[in-house]
Enzyme design. Sequence first.
Site, PDB file in Angstrom:
ATOM      1  N   HIS A  45       0.861  -1.178   0.000  1.00  0.00           N
ATOM      2  CA  HIS A  45       0.000   0.000   0.000  1.00  0.00           C
ATOM      3  C   HIS A  45       0.898   1.229   0.000  1.00  0.00           C
ATOM      4  CE1 HIS A  45      -4.217  -1.489   1.036  1.00  0.00           C
ATOM      5  NE2 HIS A  45      -3.504  -2.567   0.754  1.00  0.00           N
ATOM      6  N   CYS A  80      -7.228   2.940   3.675  1.00  0.00           N
ATOM      7  CA  CYS A  80      -6.755   2.221   4.843  1.00  0.00           C
ATOM      8  C   CYS A  80      -7.766   2.489   5.951  1.00  0.00           C
ATOM      9  CB  CYS A  80      -5.369   2.731   5.229  1.00  0.00           C
ATOM     10  SG  CYS A  80      -4.765   2.012   6.755  1.00  0.00           S
ATOM     11  N   ASN A  91      -3.893   1.174  -2.296  1.00  0.00           N
ATOM     12  CA  ASN A  91      -2.902   0.290  -2.914  1.00  0.00           C
ATOM     13  C   ASN A  91      -1.981   1.105  -3.823  1.00  0.00           C
ATOM     14  OD1 ASN A  91      -3.859  -2.738  -2.459  1.00  0.00           O
ATOM     15  ND2 ASN A  91      -5.675  -1.488  -2.762  1.00  0.00           N
TER      16      ASN A  91
HETATM   17 ZN    ZN Z   1      -4.375  -4.451   0.728  1.00  0.00          ZN
END
Ligand code: ZN
Length: 319
Positions: free
Chosen positions: A215, A246, A255
Amino acid sequence: MSNKNIDVECREVGLRDGIQIVKTFVPTDEKIRWIREEVAAGMPNMQVCSFVPPKLLPQFSDAPDVALAALEQDGLWVSALTPNLRGAQTAQAIGVHEIDFMNSVSETHSQSNGRRSTAEALAEFKRVVELRDSLPEGKRFKLAGGFATSFGCSFEGHVPHNAVLQSVENFVKAGVDEVVIADTVGYGNPREVKELFTKVIENFGDDVMVGAHFHDTRGLGLANVYAALEAGCRRFDASLAGLGGCPFAPNATGNIVMEDLVFLLEGAGLNTGIDVEKLLPIREIIATNLPDEPLHGTYAKAGAPKGFPWNSSTASIQD
Ligand code: ZN
């Protein structure tokens, strides 16, 4: 590697990781259009959905339809995520090529995210191994283990490498086909990524394929890709326009961006099979269906440098 003619395999995870925490439902037809258009751009592998109870994640209530449509795409390797045997049974009945079993290295994250201990997750994984092994050879799905929080966790902070190695060893002994080392919350940095991937590949690379899932939470996503490449990793997850976030950092990026990843790899002389220019118009699907989600990616903003793609015979990374 699902396609033998490429040097590095990119896998689109936007339709799973990217939309997982998005409240707006993306219509099934639009998900399928996304799959079709990425396949036309050369995408070899897509994680197209998650098999979880719809009341938990309504975004995936159409998972069977999306997976079936993906399986109709010529040459596409179709993977789906699941945390349990029940989801694996559904995925197997549909016929997906690969089932990604999700688990956490961090005990606290495992409890908070999956409401089970890491030991319980391993026991459930073994049931999925039994399901795979009960099928006749040639009919078996590939079984991957995803190791969330391999670099750190919002509850426990830094996660030690030995904890990751132990976790991977448990899954390898249980019969996993592939492992995906995931930096779920963007704690990794290139030095650590190189160290950990070197250790995982040295210890288990002969038995299983090792993939990376980064990420870009703190801006080190692509630097981490290059570090993992240098350690020998040849499979990377990313999402179109960096879709996804997140849950522990509401304003954070998601990502790593697929378009930028392909630019990095192709620029390094590594064949991905993907035409980055053909990825750009597909961003419109996200803009149209998820107007509140930011579109990330610097390649899309700047466009191709003059003469790109250049001759790929100047490969700078060797095994
Ligand atoms: Zn992920």
